[in-house]
Scaffold this active site. Structure first.
Site, mmCIF file in Angstrom:
data_model
loop_
_atom_site.group_PDB
_atom_site.id
_atom_site.type_symbol
_atom_site.label_atom_id
_atom_site.label_comp_id
_atom_site.label_asym_id
_atom_site.label_seq_id
_atom_site.Cartn_x
_atom_site.Cartn_y
_atom_site.Cartn_z
ATOM 1 N N ASP A 16 0.793 -1.509 0.145
ATOM 2 C CA ASP A 16 -0.060 0.036 0.085
ATOM 3 C C ASP A 16 1.006 1.404 -0.283
ATOM 4 O O ASP A 16 0.573 2.140 -0.847
ATOM 5 C CB ASP A 16 -0.919 -0.011 1.351
ATOM 6 C CG ASP A 16 -1.870 -0.897 0.964
ATOM 7 O OD1 ASP A 16 -2.289 -1.295 -0.042
ATOM 8 O OD2 ASP A 16 -2.576 -1.198 2.054
ATOM 9 N N ARG A 96 0.721 5.037 16.706
ATOM 10 C CA ARG A 96 0.437 5.877 15.496
ATOM 11 C C ARG A 96 0.700 7.306 16.001
ATOM 12 O O ARG A 96 1.147 8.037 15.161
ATOM 13 C CB ARG A 96 -1.074 5.687 15.372
ATOM 14 C CG ARG A 96 -1.618 4.384 14.709
ATOM 15 C CD ARG A 96 -0.254 3.820 14.046
ATOM 16 N NE ARG A 96 -0.722 2.561 13.160
ATOM 17 C CZ ARG A 96 -0.121 1.682 12.547
ATOM 18 N NH1 ARG A 96 1.299 2.278 12.493
ATOM 19 N NH2 ARG A 96 -0.455 0.926 11.886
ATOM 20 N N ASP A 125 -6.807 3.276 12.576
ATOM 21 C CA ASP A 125 -5.483 3.695 12.342
ATOM 22 C C ASP A 125 -5.397 5.299 11.438
ATOM 23 O O ASP A 125 -4.855 5.844 12.037
ATOM 24 C CB ASP A 125 -4.213 2.872 11.667
ATOM 25 C CG ASP A 125 -3.885 1.816 12.550
ATOM 26 O OD1 ASP A 125 -4.017 2.087 13.841
ATOM 27 O OD2 ASP A 125 -3.695 0.515 12.238
ATOM 28 N N SER A 176 -2.683 -9.479 7.643
ATOM 29 C CA SER A 176 -2.310 -8.292 7.459
ATOM 30 C C SER A 176 -1.710 -7.936 8.909
ATOM 31 O O SER A 176 -2.306 -8.313 10.109
ATOM 32 C CB SER A 176 -3.346 -6.980 7.403
ATOM 33 O OG SER A 176 -2.963 -5.907 7.971
HETATM 34 N N1 ARG Z 1 -7.212 -3.344 15.438
HETATM 35 C C1 ARG Z 1 -5.887 -2.731 16.029
HETATM 36 C C2 ARG Z 1 -5.905 -1.413 16.246
HETATM 37 O O1 ARG Z 1 -6.882 -0.890 16.004
HETATM 38 C C3 ARG Z 1 -4.435 -3.264 15.120
HETATM 39 C C4 ARG Z 1 -4.738 -2.785 13.877
HETATM 40 C C5 ARG Z 1 -3.111 -3.031 13.262
HETATM 41 N N2 ARG Z 1 -3.272 -3.088 11.604
HETATM 42 C C6 ARG Z 1 -2.863 -4.467 11.096
HETATM 43 N N3 ARG Z 1 -2.809 -4.210 10.090
HETATM 44 N N4 ARG Z 1 -3.100 -5.510 11.792
HETATM 45 O O2 ARG Z 1 -5.285 -0.834 17.035
#
Ligand code: ARG
Length: 412
Positions: A16, A96, A125, A176
């Site tokens: 991406d 983040r 995110d 992912s």
């Molecule tokens: N759902 C988790 C959060 O909101 C992690 C998301 C992480 N991204 C991934 N591609 N696994 O913090």
């Protein structure tokens, strides 16, 4: 965007963000500065930087933010025992705002008016990047290419090929993932069926409890003012201590989390996390707090912790509420100093001992053996006053019939 403006892109090296580079050049007419922030993810970040340039970035930076991540983001979260929905240590969520802060710094240095990230429009995110950026630099605009383009994965791969972007070869993983010091997250693939047990292949940091050693592993942690400063009598910087624990606890099968998660955007999702160090440290920290803090403070802090975790999850890191909650939490940590002994065994992390110079546990008060200093004769008076409201309430509203009906059951 009319002229050739500059965008600072948070670059992971994945598909991406790699496709985002030519996309931003072509669709937005922008020069792209790629920024990769090292928050403890694995991999060769120099190679990631080269990939950004190969994909068409005008400049590419890598910044090592591991220490900063541990000290400024993980540390306050640990003091707050922050667990979203009582289970997720917020590993991704905490990184983040840190990445956003670096994006803003580079944007300032480079005179860029835009920052960009690779998040889609369905996750948390994007919310965290956008909110953190706007809180730090309200004048900067955020572009999220993957939120705007409507490409399928196949179209993305084709776009990459058309634009000379090297695409990772080999069998692509259905999952992912996101990794940093505080944990690893996995979603997609078979995990999208929440009724199915996560297959062994989703795990990357933890051994299956079945294959973990037959002997429990002992860990001794020393805390000072709410943070671990040594492990098994070795003083190590916080970020290193986390790395060590991720290895040792992961090897014991500790830290696997299966979370049916409520996202900010209203979607329920199934996420698997591996957070060995976070699991051990939060348990140890809670155990020490239980020893040194009074009941009312523990109780009130729990409500703050819950609010804190939600705020971090929701992307409100750079807000006055977080500052205020942090100040409260910090004020509770003055006496959270001492040692905690843990045993890690086949997926579980148990506290087996704790001690502190500030311990509120007084043997002479707790003991049932000789040396008891508690004055049991005072208990009756205490209970008289403690129960007065309950007794008054009951006396006023007494319904003799209900009581005698129940009492009737005992008649022969
Ligand atoms: N759902 C988790 C959060 O909101 C992690 C998301 C992480 N991204 C991934 N591609 N696994 O913090």
């Amino acid at each position: 965007m009319t002229d050739r403006s500059k965008v600072v892109l948070a670059y992971s090296g994945g598909l991406d963000t790699s496709v985002s580079i030519p996309w931003l050049r072509e669709k937005k007419g922008a020069d792209v500065v790629a920024l990769t922030v090292n928050v403890g993810q694995p991999g060769d970040l120099d190679a990631v930087r080269s990939r950004a340039v190969a994909a068409g970035a005008t400049r590419a930076f890598v910044v090592d933010a591991r220490h900063e991540f541990a000290e400024e983001f993980i540390a306050p979260a640990l003091r707050a025992n922050a667990l979203y929905e009582a289970i997720y240590p917020l590993s991704t969520a905490l990184a983040r705002p840190l990445i956003a802060r670096h994006l803003v710094e580079v944007a300032r240095r480079e005179g860029a008016s835009y920052v960009a990230h690779g998040c889609t429009g369905k996750g948390n995110d994007q919310v965290r990047f956008d909110l953190a950026t706007t809180s730090l630099a309200p004048d900067l605009e955020v572009i999220a290419p993957a939120r705007e383009w409507k490409m399928t994965r196949e179209e993305e791969v084709a776009f990459a090929a058309d634009h000379g972007v090297p695409v990772p070869v080999g069998p692509t993983s259905p999952y992912s993932t996101d990794e940093n010091l505080w944990g690893r997250s996995v979603e997609c693939g078979i995990l999208e069926d929440p009724s199915v047990e996560p297959p062994e292949e989703v795990y990357g940091w933890t051994r299956s409890p079945r294959d973990a050693p037959e002997e429990p592993v002992s860990v001794h942690l020393r805390f000072e003012r709410g943070l671990p400063v040594s492990i098994d009598s070795h003083r190590v910087p916080f970020s290193e201590l986390i790395v060590q624990l991720n290895h040792s606890a992961g090897a014991a099968g500790v830290g696997r989390i299966d979370h049916l998660e409520s996202r900010v955007v209203g979607i329920k999702s199934r996420e698997v996390y591996e957070c060995p160090a976070a699991t051990v440290l939060i348990s140890a920290h809670q155990a020490l707090e239980a020893l040194v803090l009074p009941r009312d403070l523990l109780d009130f802090k729990r409500t703050v912790e819950q609010r804190y975790a939600q705020l971090v999850y929701d992307g409100f890191w750079f807000t006055p509420l977080r500052d205020a909650l942090d100040a409260f939490v910090l004020s509770t940590q003055e006496r959270v100093t001492g040692e905690v002994a843990m045993k890690l065994y086949k997926g579980s992390a148990k506290v087996v001992g704790r001690r502190s110079p500030y311990s509120m546990y007084q043997h002479s008060l707790a003991t049932y053996s000789s040396g008891d200093r508690f004055r049991p004769e005072m208990a009756e008076g205490f209970i008289y006053a403690w129960g007065l409201p309950a007794r008054t309430w009951a006396a006023i509203g007494a319904k003799p019939t209900a009581v005698s009906a129940r009492a009737a059951k005992y008649r022969p």
